[in-house]
Every structure is written in structure tokens, then in C-alpha cells.
Design an enzyme around this catalytic site. Structure first.
Site, PDB file in Angstrom:
ATOM      1  CE  LYS A 127      -4.278   1.275   0.237  1.00 48.25           C
ATOM      2  NZ  LYS A 127      -5.818   0.269   0.054  1.00 48.25           N
TER       3      LYS A 127
HETATM    4  N1  GLU Z   1      -7.128   0.425  -2.765  1.00 48.82           N
HETATM    5  C1  GLU Z   1      -8.302  -1.297  -3.296  1.00 48.82           C
HETATM    6  C2  GLU Z   1      -7.770  -2.111  -2.296  1.00 48.82           C
HETATM    7  O1  GLU Z   1      -8.141  -1.483  -1.173  1.00 48.82           O
HETATM    8  C3  GLU Z   1      -7.737  -1.932  -5.497  1.00 48.82           C
HETATM    9  C4  GLU Z   1      -6.099  -1.821  -4.615  1.00 48.82           C
HETATM   10  C5  GLU Z   1      -5.727  -2.399  -5.977  1.00 48.82           C
HETATM   11  O2  GLU Z   1      -6.783  -3.002  -7.232  1.00 48.82           O
HETATM   12  O3  GLU Z   1      -4.557  -3.388  -6.054  1.00 48.82           O
HETATM   13  O4  GLU Z   1      -8.333  -2.725  -2.356  1.00 48.82           O
END
Ligand code: GLU
Length: 437
Positions: A127
């Protein structure tokens, strides 16, 4: 000593964790550590590897300086955390928000590891984020911020290393700038470095709606188990961005009544059900649900008392707490957001017989279609929207069924069941790979 740090110290597998990994308050990372402790007794011989889950593999903190439009220079703090890569490259979104902290990004990266393993896409968890209120920036400033941040984290991301995506306050345009910046630095267009791109730049059909569609899909499955009829059910939604608005739209199309919606600026209520497409239009025009005609305005705290059958928190972490969990009227909570329910609130809801479908399964539709996007980019062969949605629904239904049966079998919550499935997959991979050197 705070509750969280005594909790961590009591964990049998915990050696002295570096200070930044310790839960000195029950922030997002502290909550995640509690969740891991809850699942550890169910991991059998793999529990010997559980420490892996309590230490992110790699943490990068970057300074992001940019020229503001007035000619001055501003500095922002950015992060990219790769929590685990045992099952594949890091994967997870990038968040631009004024409250972003390292603890939050660490927890979000860990929840990505769990989520990706729960739906069995071949990724680890990662993240990123920048502590910034993007609403205060011009479009040019936002582009410079995105590009400089991408350059700074460019030393650890890449199509086979770590693949960012949208999250809170980031979108297709920001993904396009990230892809372009990375590609410029590499000297070759690398579409697979991010997902959630515009469809014309290697994005996938259905990606924008995927998280909301996944929330709806598992919601229908959970409602079936509760013998709760979706047609006519009253739905309350917190957060009306990419996740909440699509989930609300799909529930409304299935005949549910979306009675309440709350966002950062307002709370609107209608016993007869809100006109969701009209509300989406209003938000597009004004930036918020506040002032929507044909609905009653509520004070923010009253949202938690709204008579409803299904509650969808689809905003930020830490929303359902000890303070409001006892007031929630819903029989079913579907976590569109990451980390919306504190562990104390989780227990209160369980004791009151409210079923919680946890974030790590409920909102996994986004990353599932991100996986499809990445596969399509690698093969340069693009699928139809029907095919994408059909595959998404199948994966979500199967993952939910697997988690449901573990929850029944072991008599645990769906959250603990999802952690059992996911941690087992991650730690099995860890054990098979072995330690290097
Ligand atoms: N931000 C989204 C989540 O929390 C998607 C992450 C992604 O597609 O890599 O799952």
C-alpha cells in the site's frame, strides 16, 4: 502500558518488535496485530511463521517536494509499504489524504496481503500514500505531486515487483500519470506497473465498478444465508465514492431501498428510498450528498441509528466503534471500506447477532479486477466486460463460500475465517519457499 502494547507483548510468538512496529495505541496497525493474534491459534504448525505477518517486508518513506503554482516549494510525506511478497508481487492502492500515517499504510498493506490471499490472486500485499489533502491542490500541483512520488517509489515498484492502484482520493488520471512517470524513467511504456488505469491506456473494462460490484455480490450471498430478502431491504451506506455509490446503485437495481447515505459533508435520509442515480448526479455536480433535494438531512451521528437491514461502511477506517456499534440496527454489515470496524465493535456486533462481512473479502472485487487488468496488460489481449464481470462474480462467490464454511466449521466470525484461509495460504507459501540464504 496501553491495552494494545500489552496485547502484543503477551503474544507467544512476539520477539522484541522494532518500536515502529509496536502498537502503542490502537491505531490501524495495532488493530491488525490483534486480528493476527486472534487467528494464530487456528494456524496449526504454520503458527511458527506468524511473526512474518507482524513485520512488513519493506517500508519506504519518501520526501515529496513540489513547486506550488505560486512558485513556492512544498514538501509532503509519502510512503510505500510492501507487507508481504511470499505469494507474488506486492499489490495495493495509493491513498492521498491529510490523515495518512505510516501506521495506517502498514495496516492497509497487511490487509492487502490478507485480501489477495483470501480471493487467491497471485499477489502479496502493499500500500502507498501521501499525507496531503488533494482538494487543496490545483490539477498541475496534483500531477507534479503524483509524478515526484512515483519517481521516489520507482526504486521498489514495477510490473513484477509491486503494482499500485487507486484508493481513497486517487483515480484513473492519477494512475495514468504514475504509469507515464514510471515508463519515462524506464525508457519503455510499462502499462502493467499500475492498475485502475483509463481503459484507453491498458485499463480494464469493469475495473471502476469492480469494488462496488464485489460488495454487492458478497452482500447477496450473506443475505441469502440470513434469509434476508434483498428486494425491499433497507440499505444505509457510508461513503459515496467509487465503492459506496456503485454498491448502492446495484442494491437499488436489485429492488433494495437505499434509505440513508452519508459522506464527508452530509447525511441524507429517505424512508421511501433515495433515487441513487439522481444522488450520483448531484454528487458529480456539487461534490457531496449534502443538499440533495427529496431527502431529509440528518446530523452526522444520527446515521448510526437509522432503521436499516444492511449497513455498508464504504469510507475510512475506524468508523464503527464501541460508541456506535450498540446502536446499529442492521442485521448485516458489509465492509466496503478497509478497516471500518474496530475489534471492540466487532465483538459488540457479534454479541448482538449482526453478521459482518469483513473488508478483506467484501471489498476484494477491486483488486480482483486489478489482477484481470494486469493479466490483460501482460498478454496485450483485452476481455469483454461481460467476461470480466462473470469471472469477478464467480471468484467472489467462491471465496465467500469457502470463508463461510470455515466460519461454520470452526464457529468463528467471518473475519477470523477469512484470516484463517488467507494466513494459511501466505504462511504455507512462506514455508515452502524457505528462508534465504
Ligand atoms: N485500493 C483497493 C483496495 O483497497 C484496490 C487495490 C488494487 O486494486 O490493487 O483493495
Amino acid at each position: 502500558m496501553s491495552q494494545a502494547s500489552s496485547h502484543t507483548a503477551a503474544s507467544p510468538a512476539a520477539h522484541a518488535l522494532p518500536s515502529y512496529l509496536q502498537a502503542d495505541h490502537l491505531g490501524p496497525w495495532g488493530i491488525y496485530l490483534q486480528q493476527v493474534d486472534r487467528v494464530t491459534p487456528y494456524l496449526g504448525h504454520l503458527a511458527r511463521w506468524v511473526e512474518t505477518l507482524k513485520r512488513p517486508k519493506r517500508i519506504l518513506i519518501v520526501d515529496v517536494p513540489i513547486h506550488l503554482d505560486d512558485g513556492s516549494v512544498a514538501h509532503f510525506e509519502g510512503y510505500r509499504v510492501q507487507h508481504n511478497t511470499s505469494r507474488g508481487p506486492g499489490k495495493g492502492g495509493v491513498r492521498f489524504h491529510q490523515d495518512v500515517t505510516l501506521s495506517e499504510v502498514m495496516a492497509l498493506s497487511a490487509w492487502m496481503s490478507i485480501k489477495n490471499a483470501a480471493v487467491n490472486v497471485p499477489y502479496g500485499g502493499a500500500k502507498g500514500g501521501i499525507r496531503v489533502d488533494p482538494k487543496t491542490l490545483s490539477s498541475g500541483e496534483l500531477e507534479r505531486l503524483t509524478r515526484r512520488y512515483t519517481s521516489e517509489i520507482g526504486i521498489i515498484i514495477g510490473p513484477s515487483k509491486d503494482i499500485p492502484a487507486p484508493d481513497v482520493n486517487t483515480n484513473e488520471q492519477i494512475m495514468a500519470w504514475m504509469m507515464d512517470t514510471y515508463s519515462m524513467n524506464e525508457g519503455a511504456t510499462a502499462t502493467g506497473v499500475v492498475t485502475g488505469k483509463p481503459v484507453d491506456l491498458g485499463g480494464s473494462l469493469g475495473r471502476r465498478e469492480a469494488t462496488g460490484r464485489g460488495v454487492y455480490t458478497v452482500g447477496v450471498e450473506a443475505a441469502r444465508h440470513l434469509k434476508l430478502e434483498v428486494r425491499g431491504a433497507r440499505v444505509a451506506v457510508q461513503g459515496f465514492g467509487n465503492v459506496g455509490s456503485i454498491a448502492a446503485k446495484l442494491f437499488a437495481e436489485a429492488g433494495a431501498r437505499v434509505v440513508a447515505v452519508q459522506d464527508h459533508a452530509g447525511t441524507v435520509y429517505s424512508e421511501a428510498g433515495l433515487d441513487v442515480p439522481a444522488l450520483m448526479f448531484h454528487v458529480k455536480q456539487t461534490g457531496s450528498v449534502a443538499g440533495f433535494a427529496g431527502a431529509q438531512a440528518l446530523v452526522a451521528d444520527a446515521f448510526w441509528d437509522v432503521p436499516c437491514d444492511i449497513l455498508i461502511p464504504a469510507a475510512l477506517e475506524g468508523q464503527i466503534t464501541r460508541a456506535n456499534a450498540g446502536r446499529i440496527q442492521a442485521r448485516l454489515v458489509i465492509e466496503g471500506a478497509n478497516g471500518p470496524t474496530t475489534p471492540e465493535a466487532d465483538d459488540i456486533l457479534r454479541d448482538r447477532g449482526v453478521l459482518v462481512v469483513p473488508d478483506v473479502i467484501a471489498n476484494a472485487g477491486g483488486v480482483t479486477v486489478s489482477y484481470f487488468e494486469w493479466v490483460q496488460d501482460f498478454s496485450s489481449f483485452f476481455w469483454s466486460e461481460e467476461e470480466i464481470n462473470a469471472r469477478l462474480v464467480r471468484i467472489m462467490q467462491e471465496a465467500f463460500a469457502a470463508v463461510w464454511s470455515v466460519a461454520q466449521d470452526k464457529q468463528v466470525s467471518l473475519r477470523t475465517a477469512t484470516f484463517i484461509v488467507a494466513c494459511t495460504r501466505i504462511l504455507h507459501a512462506r514455508e515452502m519457499r524457505g528462508l534465504y540464504p
